[in-house]
Design a protein around this motif. Structure first.
Motif, PDB file in Angstrom:
ATOM      1  N   LYS A   1       4.812  22.654  -7.090  1.00 13.73           N
ATOM      2  CA  LYS A   1       5.718  21.148  -5.726  1.00 13.73           C
ATOM      3  C   LYS A   1       4.642  20.760  -5.494  1.00 13.73           C
ATOM      4  O   LYS A   1       5.323  19.420  -4.684  1.00 13.73           O
ATOM      5  N   HIS A   2       3.411  20.791  -6.145  1.00 15.29           N
ATOM      6  CA  HIS A   2       2.523  19.717  -5.672  1.00 15.29           C
ATOM      7  C   HIS A   2       1.613  19.217  -6.733  1.00 15.29           C
ATOM      8  O   HIS A   2       2.003  19.144  -7.782  1.00 15.29           O
ATOM      9  N   ILE A   3       1.343  17.722  -6.141  1.00 17.55           N
ATOM     10  CA  ILE A   3       0.270  17.281  -8.017  1.00 17.55           C
ATOM     11  C   ILE A   3      -1.555  17.265  -7.225  1.00 17.55           C
ATOM     12  O   ILE A   3      -1.216  17.185  -6.415  1.00 17.55           O
ATOM     13  N   SER A   4      -2.187  17.534  -8.136  1.00 21.50           N
ATOM     14  CA  SER A   4      -3.703  17.120  -8.151  1.00 21.50           C
ATOM     15  C   SER A   4      -3.968  16.288  -8.382  1.00 21.50           C
ATOM     16  O   SER A   4      -3.691  15.844 -10.278  1.00 21.50           O
ATOM     17  N   VAL A   5      -4.404  14.648  -8.353  1.00 26.31           N
ATOM     18  CA  VAL A   5      -5.247  13.450  -8.350  1.00 26.31           C
ATOM     19  C   VAL A   5      -6.291  13.493  -8.492  1.00 26.31           C
ATOM     20  O   VAL A   5      -6.776  13.242  -6.829  1.00 26.31           O
TER      21      VAL A   5
ATOM     22  N   THR B   1      -1.286  16.664  -3.255  1.00 28.56           N
ATOM     23  CA  THR B   1      -0.335  15.545  -2.988  1.00 28.56           C
ATOM     24  C   THR B   1       0.976  16.168  -3.247  1.00 28.56           C
ATOM     25  O   THR B   1       1.231  16.686  -3.918  1.00 28.56           O
ATOM     26  N   ASP B   2       2.008  15.478  -2.447  1.00 26.45           N
ATOM     27  CA  ASP B   2       3.692  15.620  -3.207  1.00 26.45           C
ATOM     28  C   ASP B   2       4.333  15.434  -4.510  1.00 26.45           C
ATOM     29  O   ASP B   2       3.390  14.560  -5.208  1.00 26.45           O
ATOM     30  N   LEU B   3       4.874  16.153  -5.435  1.00 27.77           N
ATOM     31  CA  LEU B   3       5.225  16.077  -6.961  1.00 27.77           C
ATOM     32  C   LEU B   3       6.049  14.556  -7.049  1.00 27.77           C
ATOM     33  O   LEU B   3       5.998  13.865  -8.339  1.00 27.77           O
ATOM     34  N   SER B   4       6.956  14.298  -6.035  1.00 30.11           N
ATOM     35  CA  SER B   4       7.427  12.814  -5.645  1.00 30.11           C
ATOM     36  C   SER B   4       7.018  11.579  -5.960  1.00 30.11           C
ATOM     37  O   SER B   4       7.192  10.238  -6.855  1.00 30.11           O
ATOM     38  N   LEU B   5       5.376  11.694  -5.989  1.00 32.42           N
ATOM     39  CA  LEU B   5       4.265  10.753  -6.355  1.00 32.42           C
ATOM     40  C   LEU B   5       3.671  10.630  -7.896  1.00 32.42           C
ATOM     41  O   LEU B   5       2.749  10.619  -8.620  1.00 32.42           O
TER      42      LEU B   5
ATOM     43  N   ILE C   1      -8.511   6.952 -11.640  1.00 31.92           N
ATOM     44  CA  ILE C   1      -7.850   8.414 -12.048  1.00 31.92           C
ATOM     45  C   ILE C   1      -8.651   8.575 -13.291  1.00 31.92           C
ATOM     46  O   ILE C   1      -8.257   8.906 -13.994  1.00 31.92           O
ATOM     47  N   SER C   2      -9.330   9.702 -12.739  1.00 33.78           N
ATOM     48  CA  SER C   2     -10.028  11.029 -13.769  1.00 33.78           C
ATOM     49  C   SER C   2      -9.188  12.163 -14.298  1.00 33.78           C
ATOM     50  O   SER C   2      -9.747  12.974 -15.529  1.00 33.78           O
ATOM     51  N   SER C   3      -8.600  12.098 -14.027  1.00 35.89           N
ATOM     52  CA  SER C   3      -6.888  13.566 -13.317  1.00 35.89           C
ATOM     53  C   SER C   3      -6.183  13.214 -13.123  1.00 35.89           C
ATOM     54  O   SER C   3      -6.131  13.101 -12.019  1.00 35.89           O
ATOM     55  N   LEU C   4      -4.725  13.962 -13.741  1.00 37.77           N
ATOM     56  CA  LEU C   4      -3.794  14.224 -12.823  1.00 37.77           C
ATOM     57  C   LEU C   4      -3.630  15.442 -13.696  1.00 37.77           C
ATOM     58  O   LEU C   4      -2.789  15.476 -14.420  1.00 37.77           O
ATOM     59  N   THR C   5      -2.825  16.578 -11.838  1.00 40.89           N
ATOM     60  CA  THR C   5      -2.220  18.116 -12.286  1.00 40.89           C
ATOM     61  C   THR C   5      -1.174  18.161 -11.771  1.00 40.89           C
ATOM     62  O   THR C   5      -1.057  18.172 -10.543  1.00 40.89           O
ATOM     63  N   LYS C   6      -0.418  19.264 -12.390  1.00 39.67           N
ATOM     64  CA  LYS C   6       1.232  19.231 -12.431  1.00 39.67           C
ATOM     65  C   LYS C   6       1.157  20.562 -11.882  1.00 39.67           C
ATOM     66  O   LYS C   6       0.537  21.158 -12.348  1.00 39.67           O
TER      67      LYS C   6
ATOM     68  N   SER D   1       0.786  -1.213   0.156  1.00 40.00           N
ATOM     69  CA  SER D   1      -0.209   0.118  -0.176  1.00 40.00           C
ATOM     70  C   SER D   1       1.291   1.271  -0.009  1.00 40.00           C
ATOM     71  O   SER D   1       2.363   1.676   0.408  1.00 40.00           O
ATOM     72  N   VAL D   2       0.449   1.985  -0.756  1.00 39.49           N
ATOM     73  CA  VAL D   2       1.582   4.159  -0.643  1.00 39.49           C
ATOM     74  C   VAL D   2       0.412   4.334  -0.554  1.00 39.49           C
ATOM     75  O   VAL D   2      -0.737   5.030  -0.694  1.00 39.49           O
ATOM     76  N   GLU D   3       1.068   5.234   0.666  1.00 41.51           N
ATOM     77  CA  GLU D   3      -0.019   6.357   1.687  1.00 41.51           C
ATOM     78  C   GLU D   3       0.662   7.282   0.809  1.00 41.51           C
ATOM     79  O   GLU D   3       2.021   7.591   0.594  1.00 41.51           O
ATOM     80  N   VAL D   4      -0.453   7.956   0.753  1.00 36.94           N
ATOM     81  CA  VAL D   4      -0.338   9.435   0.049  1.00 36.94           C
ATOM     82  C   VAL D   4      -0.412  10.594   1.092  1.00 36.94           C
ATOM     83  O   VAL D   4      -1.691  10.838   1.801  1.00 36.94           O
ATOM     84  N   PRO D   5       0.904  11.418   1.240  1.00 39.31           N
ATOM     85  CA  PRO D   5       0.777  12.584   2.375  1.00 39.31           C
ATOM     86  C   PRO D   5       0.235  13.421   1.752  1.00 39.31           C
ATOM     87  O   PRO D   5       0.309  14.359   0.594  1.00 39.31           O
ATOM     88  N   LEU D   6      -1.222  14.064   2.453  1.00 43.57           N
ATOM     89  CA  LEU D   6      -2.026  14.613   1.839  1.00 43.57           C
ATOM     90  C   LEU D   6      -1.482  15.837   1.968  1.00 43.57           C
ATOM     91  O   LEU D   6      -1.534  17.576   3.430  1.00 43.57           O
ATOM     92  N   GLU D   7      -1.714  17.474   1.749  1.00 41.80           N
ATOM     93  CA  GLU D   7      -1.866  18.740   1.335  1.00 41.80           C
ATOM     94  C   GLU D   7      -2.863  18.776   1.830  1.00 41.80           C
ATOM     95  O   GLU D   7      -2.928  19.895   2.723  1.00 41.80           O
TER      96      GLU D   7
END
Length: 144
Positions: free
Chosen positions: A90-94, A44-48, A82-87, A18-24
């Motif tokens: 420093k963050h992403i929106s999933v 969440t974090d750009l690293s994901l 996932i219906s959209s992924l925005t970069k 499981s991958v924990e998604v650190p929420l901003e």
């Protein structure tokens, strides 16, 4: 009429990992449509980004475990895409779209199954079950 809630925590559950998604920040919406659709946005974090981009491009179904509003609430499991992924800088929106899984994903059932597999029974089983229902440890989810 849609209902919105604060997304307290989010985890992607895949087989034995499981991958924990650190929420901003995070939001979950119950669309209350005829298909019982839920929308979740995780900021969440750009690293994901690469991790989610891979899932998004494969149009794969994923199970997410969400805790809504506050930490004490029982996790809910959703079957999503996932219906959209925005970069952003420093963050992403999933944005996930999916449905609540009620079948094998009831937390108390999973917990009980888990404790029985450990060989617990009688008063020991009951005590451990009560304790774990309070502390809500992560559980392995079998995809059924």
């Amino acid at each position: 009429m849609m209902k919105s809630f604060k997304l307290f925590s989010l985890e992607v559950v895949e087989d034995d990992t499981s991958v924990e998604v650190p929420l901003e920040d995070g939001l979950i919406l119950n669309k209350e449509d005829e298909r019982s659709t839920w929308l979740m946005e995780a900021y969440t974090d750009l690293s994901l980004y690469d991790y989610f981009k891979n899932i998004f491009e494969q149009k794969r179904d994923i199970i997410v475990e969400a805790v809504i509003t506050k930490k004490e609430n029982a996790p809910a499991f959703f079957q999503t895409k996932i219906s959209s992924l925005t970069k952003f800088e420093k963050h992403i929106s999933v944005l996930f779209e999916g449905h609540l899984r009620r079948n094998k994903s009831d937390y108390s059932e999973l917990l009980l199954e888990n404790l029985l597999q450990k060989g617990l029974e009688g008063p020991a089983l009951l005590n451990e079950f009560k304790e774990k229902m309070k502390s809500k440890p992560k559980l392995k989810v079998k995809n059924t």
